[in-house]
Design a protein around this motif. Sequence first.
Motif, mmCIF file in Angstrom:
data_model
loop_
_atom_site.group_PDB
_atom_site.id
_atom_site.type_symbol
_atom_site.label_atom_id
_atom_site.label_comp_id
_atom_site.label_asym_id
_atom_site.label_seq_id
_atom_site.Cartn_x
_atom_site.Cartn_y
_atom_site.Cartn_z
ATOM 1 N N GLN A 374 0.913 -1.159 -0.189
ATOM 2 C CA GLN A 374 -0.028 0.173 -0.458
ATOM 3 C C GLN A 374 0.738 0.968 0.324
ATOM 4 O O GLN A 374 1.268 2.325 -0.787
ATOM 5 C CB GLN A 374 -1.315 -0.241 1.175
ATOM 6 C CG GLN A 374 -2.286 1.181 1.261
ATOM 7 C CD GLN A 374 -2.735 1.131 2.788
ATOM 8 O OE1 GLN A 374 -2.641 -0.133 3.207
ATOM 9 N NE2 GLN A 374 -3.576 2.135 3.239
ATOM 10 N N LEU A 375 1.640 1.760 1.021
ATOM 11 C CA LEU A 375 2.844 2.443 1.144
ATOM 12 C C LEU A 375 3.650 2.122 0.013
ATOM 13 O O LEU A 375 3.441 3.857 -1.221
ATOM 14 C CB LEU A 375 3.325 2.676 1.892
ATOM 15 C CG LEU A 375 4.015 3.257 2.377
ATOM 16 C CD1 LEU A 375 3.475 4.317 2.841
ATOM 17 C CD2 LEU A 375 5.129 2.398 3.785
ATOM 18 N N ALA A 376 3.763 1.208 -0.564
ATOM 19 C CA ALA A 376 5.167 1.413 -2.135
ATOM 20 C C ALA A 376 4.087 2.251 -3.089
ATOM 21 O O ALA A 376 4.331 2.776 -3.972
ATOM 22 C CB ALA A 376 5.233 0.221 -2.878
ATOM 23 N N LYS A 377 3.223 2.100 -3.346
ATOM 24 C CA LYS A 377 2.029 2.209 -4.115
ATOM 25 C C LYS A 377 1.890 4.252 -4.568
ATOM 26 O O LYS A 377 1.518 4.737 -4.928
ATOM 27 C CB LYS A 377 0.614 2.113 -4.739
ATOM 28 C CG LYS A 377 0.480 0.392 -4.951
ATOM 29 C CD LYS A 377 -0.873 0.075 -4.471
ATOM 30 C CE LYS A 377 -1.262 -1.606 -4.891
ATOM 31 N NZ LYS A 377 -1.867 -2.119 -4.792
ATOM 32 N N SER A 378 2.313 4.345 -3.251
ATOM 33 C CA SER A 378 1.257 6.012 -3.700
ATOM 34 C C SER A 378 3.213 6.951 -3.040
ATOM 35 O O SER A 378 2.829 7.655 -3.639
ATOM 36 C CB SER A 378 1.689 6.136 -1.395
ATOM 37 O OG SER A 378 2.500 5.743 -0.987
ATOM 38 N N PHE A 379 4.115 5.636 -3.561
ATOM 39 C CA PHE A 379 5.474 6.737 -4.168
ATOM 40 C C PHE A 379 5.761 7.268 -5.426
ATOM 41 O O PHE A 379 4.980 6.578 -6.330
ATOM 42 C CB PHE A 379 6.915 5.563 -4.001
ATOM 43 C CG PHE A 379 6.633 5.385 -2.440
ATOM 44 C CD1 PHE A 379 6.294 6.148 -1.293
ATOM 45 C CD2 PHE A 379 7.178 4.192 -2.312
ATOM 46 C CE1 PHE A 379 6.981 5.703 -0.245
ATOM 47 C CE2 PHE A 379 7.647 3.160 -1.155
ATOM 48 C CZ PHE A 379 7.361 4.435 0.025
ATOM 49 N N GLN A 380 6.079 8.589 -5.539
ATOM 50 C CA GLN A 380 5.859 8.908 -7.091
ATOM 51 C C GLN A 380 7.237 8.932 -7.741
ATOM 52 O O GLN A 380 8.615 8.779 -6.861
ATOM 53 C CB GLN A 380 5.926 10.961 -6.199
ATOM 54 C CG GLN A 380 4.703 11.032 -5.750
ATOM 55 C CD GLN A 380 3.960 11.269 -6.310
ATOM 56 O OE1 GLN A 380 4.097 12.445 -7.702
ATOM 57 N NE2 GLN A 380 2.575 10.785 -5.769
ATOM 58 N N ILE A 381 7.079 8.199 -8.639
ATOM 59 C CA ILE A 381 8.580 8.253 -9.691
ATOM 60 C C ILE A 381 9.934 9.740 -9.745
ATOM 61 O O ILE A 381 9.407 10.825 -9.435
ATOM 62 C CB ILE A 381 8.213 8.536 -11.340
ATOM 63 C CG1 ILE A 381 7.314 6.725 -11.550
ATOM 64 C CG2 ILE A 381 9.461 8.072 -11.708
ATOM 65 C CD1 ILE A 381 7.667 5.658 -10.750
ATOM 66 N N GLY A 382 10.935 9.064 -9.230
ATOM 67 C CA GLY A 382 11.432 10.426 -9.070
ATOM 68 C C GLY A 382 12.323 10.406 -7.628
ATOM 69 O O GLY A 382 12.664 11.534 -7.013
ATOM 70 N N SER A 383 10.881 9.399 -6.728
ATOM 71 C CA SER A 383 11.423 10.653 -5.456
ATOM 72 C C SER A 383 12.950 9.332 -4.749
ATOM 73 O O SER A 383 12.890 8.234 -5.666
ATOM 74 C CB SER A 383 10.245 10.596 -4.447
ATOM 75 O OG SER A 383 9.511 8.973 -4.587
ATOM 76 N N PHE A 384 13.297 10.357 -3.644
ATOM 77 C CA PHE A 384 14.330 9.409 -3.274
ATOM 78 C C PHE A 384 13.214 8.359 -1.520
ATOM 79 O O PHE A 384 12.660 8.841 -1.360
ATOM 80 C CB PHE A 384 15.137 10.354 -2.801
ATOM 81 C CG PHE A 384 16.083 10.919 -3.177
ATOM 82 C CD1 PHE A 384 16.854 10.741 -4.563
ATOM 83 C CD2 PHE A 384 15.311 12.349 -4.237
ATOM 84 C CE1 PHE A 384 17.426 10.882 -5.242
ATOM 85 C CE2 PHE A 384 15.833 13.342 -5.746
ATOM 86 C CZ PHE A 384 16.730 12.242 -6.196
ATOM 87 N N LEU A 385 13.814 6.762 -1.794
ATOM 88 C CA LEU A 385 13.529 6.562 -0.902
ATOM 89 C C LEU A 385 14.327 5.677 0.317
ATOM 90 O O LEU A 385 15.595 5.877 0.119
ATOM 91 C CB LEU A 385 12.896 5.246 -1.276
ATOM 92 C CG LEU A 385 11.988 5.187 -2.495
ATOM 93 C CD1 LEU A 385 11.335 3.764 -3.294
ATOM 94 C CD2 LEU A 385 10.627 5.881 -2.210
ATOM 95 N N ARG A 386 14.160 5.473 1.187
ATOM 96 C CA ARG A 386 15.484 4.876 2.148
ATOM 97 C C ARG A 386 14.262 3.129 1.934
ATOM 98 O O ARG A 386 13.604 3.172 3.174
ATOM 99 C CB ARG A 386 16.018 4.887 2.837
ATOM 100 C CG ARG A 386 16.496 4.299 3.802
ATOM 101 C CD ARG A 386 17.652 4.762 4.890
ATOM 102 N NE ARG A 386 18.952 5.618 4.350
ATOM 103 C CZ ARG A 386 19.559 6.985 4.744
ATOM 104 N NH1 ARG A 386 19.405 7.316 6.240
ATOM 105 N NH2 ARG A 386 20.183 7.661 4.191
ATOM 106 N N ILE A 387 14.736 2.367 1.982
ATOM 107 C CA ILE A 387 14.054 0.985 2.091
ATOM 108 C C ILE A 387 14.717 -0.392 2.941
ATOM 109 O O ILE A 387 16.831 -0.220 2.784
ATOM 110 C CB ILE A 387 14.235 0.480 0.794
ATOM 111 C CG1 ILE A 387 13.475 1.108 -0.269
ATOM 112 C CG2 ILE A 387 13.380 -0.932 0.867
ATOM 113 C CD1 ILE A 387 13.182 0.411 -2.033
#
Length: 778
Positions: A374-387
Motif C-alpha cells: 500500500q505504501l509502495a504504491k503511493s510513492f512518486q516516480i523520481g522520489s528518494f527512498l530509503r528501503i
Amino acid sequence: MPVQLLKIVKGKPETPLPSHLQKEDFKHLQEGFDHTNKYFEGIVVVSYPLTKLGDGTDFFKVVLQDMDDFYSRINSINILIYGKMAEDCAKVTRSGDTFVVAGFKLEKSPTAREDGRHDCHLKLSEEAGSTIFIYTTSKKPAASKTASLSVAPKYLYTPLNDLKDGTVVNLYGIVKFFKPPYVSKGTDYCSVVTLVDPSNVKLTCTLFNGNLDALPKIYKVGDIVRFHRIKIREYNGQMQGITSGGFSSLTFDGTVGAPVVPRTSSKVYTFMDEEQKVIEELRAWAASNLSIPGPAAKLSGVQPMLFFDLTCQLVGKAKVDGSSFLLKVWDGTKCPYPTWKVPVEARDMEGDKVHLYQLRKLTVDILVYDNHVQLAKSFQIGSFLRIYSIHAKQVSAHQDVSHLEFHLHGGTCYGRGIGVLPESNPDVKELKAFLESVDLADTQNNESMSSLELDSTFNNLTDHELDLERCQQLSVTVLTDHQDLSNTDLKTILNSTAPQQYRIRAKLRTYKPQKLYQSVKLHCSKCNSLSEVPDGDNFDLILQGSAITAPNLELHNTSWYDSVMWTTQDQKQRKIAIHFVKHDEMLQQPEDTLLMIEGGTLKEIWKLTKRFKCVIPVRSTDNNLELLDLSVPFLVQGGTKYYGCKQCSSPKPMKSLSSIAAKQEPSWEPTEIAQVLGIEPLQYVFIMKFTLVDGTGALNAYLFDYEKFFQIPASEILTNSFLQEKMQMTMNMLCPPGRKLDDLPWLECFIRSYNVRNEMKHQVCYQIFDTTIAEDVV
DNA sequence: TTAGGATTTG
C-alpha cells in the motif's frame, strides 16, 4: 531573608545572587572541602510533603538534580530543610523549580546506597544561617507574596532510568532501533522506536498517528529525538512509551558536528540554546559509547544472503500481483552480481520509458510484499527512498550460476519498511549529486532506441548466462601491456632458460592457498622482506602493556593538539588520553581529524576509527609522545591497519607530525605520515601460487599483487567481507570447483621467468605480471 | 484500536 523567590526575566534572575557567593560543583560536594560562601544549584526533581519530626520541628526534603552534568550516573542529592525554613519552602516549592542553596551543612547520606543519589546530603536551617533562593517555573505562584512572578515555560526532561509507570513525560533519546511508519491493522500509521540515553537504559516506544507526518522523522539509527508528552506504561515488566494526547517530537541528525536542525511537522515548537547543548552532549556521548552503523551500503557493495538498507531513487514501479509490488530503483552504482529482473509487461510499468531504458543496467528490481504494498504504491516516480532491511537472496538457477533477488518481505521485523526522504536530507543531496555525475555511456552503449529495444528492457534477459558463455571461449583475464607479443606454449617455456617474458594462454587447474585470507602478506619494498599480518590478539596485548603507564600530563594540550583524559569506571581505573591534532589552531571535522590515543583498548580504537580519519596508538615518555612497538600498527585509518618495517624504520617522536598539521590542507595520507615518523611502511600484498596448464605442460606461477590483478586492494581484504566474497567469486570463476579441465575458462597472462639460486640448488621460477581480471568477470 | 523490535520462505 532565608528563603527568597526570584523573578526570572528573559531566562535570568532579575535580582542577582549576592556577589560573595560562588558556585560549587556537584562533585565538590564532599567532606573536606570548604563550603563557606559557596552555593549549589539544582533543579527540584522530587519534593516530599512537609512533616514534623519527633521533637515537633518542621521537616521538608527535596531532591535536587545537577543540571551541569545531567547525564552522570549519579546526579541528584538530598536536601534536608528544618524549622521555619522548611515550612516556608514547602509552601512555594514545585517540581522543576531551580534551587540555589547556601550556608548548608554537609553530612554523609545514610540512604545513598538505597536511593542511588549523592553520598552526602545537605542540611539547611535558619538557625544555621542557611539561605535558599528559588527560581520558580510555575506559572501559578504558590504563595501570594510571589504574585508578580512571570516566567517562561520550561520543560523538564526525564532521563530514561527515571521513568515511572502512568506518568506523561518529556524525554530525549538516541535512536537505537526503529521501524519506519507503516500502516497498522487499525486506523493509524504506526512507528516503533527504541531509544537509549546516557543512563544506558533503553525505552521502546510505540507511536500511532493517523497522519504520517506527525510521527517522528527518523531516518537512521543514531538520530536523536526529543519527545514531549509521551505516556509511560509498564508492559511485560518493562517501561514502554506510547503516544498520548498532545504528543510531539523533534528529530535531529546524531552526527557530531552536523547542524542542529530539528525535523518536525509542528509549526510551533520551543528550541533554545539549552536544548542545542543537550543535543550536542548526546551526540558526543553516542559517538564514544554506542556503535552507530557507518554509511549504508550501495548497490555496488551488496552482500549476497544478507539484509541491507538502501538509499535510492525510484525509477519505475509496477503491480505484480495481489500481494507484491515492484519498485525499480537505482543509486548510481552497479551491483557486482547478476541480478534478477521481475517479468512485468511494459504497459504495466509506471515511469519514464526513456529513463528506464537508459538506466537499465544500473537499476535493480525490488519486490515488496504484503503490508508494504500500500505504501509502495503511493510513492512518486523520481522520489528518494530509503528501503530498510532488503533481503539480498542468492538463488541458484543453473549449475554454479546464481543471481541475486531483492525482496522486502512482509512484516516489520528488524525495522523492515520504506521511508521517503526529503530532498533536504544530506544523504539525498549527496546521492543526487552522485546520480548527476554518473556517466551512462560509461556503463553501457548509449545507442538510439527502437521500439524493439524498448520492449527488450522488460524481457527477462539473463546476462549472467551470457557472461558464463563468454568465459568458456574468451579469456577471463586480460593483458594490460605487451599486446604485440604472441603466445608461447608452456612446454616451450619449461624448456627455455631464464630470465625471459612470455605471453601465455592457459587454464588454472589449482591454486594455493585455498583459504584466500592466507594469501595476504606484508611486504617491505626497501628490504624486500615478506611477513605475516599480525593478529589482533597481539595488538591487544601490546595495548594492555602500554596502558600500565599513565599518560604524562606535561605533554597535554600543545600548540598543535588538544588533549582530553579520563579514567574508566571499572576496577582497573585505566587512564585514557586522546590528543586531537589541530589545523590552524582549530579542531577539524571528525572525518578529517587525526588523533593519538594513550591507554585505549583495541575495541576503543576501533570505535574511534569509525568516527575519525586517523588513529595513532601512542605512549608517553618523559619528554615525548611516541609510537608503540612496531608489531602494532603505526596508524589505523578506516578499516585498515598500517604497519612499519621493523628492520628499515627509525621511529621519530610524534611531534614530527606537527609539520603535516601545519600544511594548508593536511590530507593525512598514510605514506606521508609514515615518512615524517621515520617509518618504512609495509604494503599489503596477495601472494598466490597458480598451477597453469595448456595441454602442452604445467607450470607454477606466482602472483604478487597489490591491487592490479584482482582489482581489490590487498590492504582492504581482511576487513571487508564484501571484497572477500568478491575475491572468492573471482577465484570460482577462474577455477570453478568440480569442473573438468575442458570446462575451465582460459586465462591470458604475462609471465616472467627468473632464476633462484642458493648453495644447494638452482631453480627457475615464474611470476605473473601485467595481467588483470576481465572487467565483466568481476 | 492499532503494537508491544528480534528477518521470508513469495
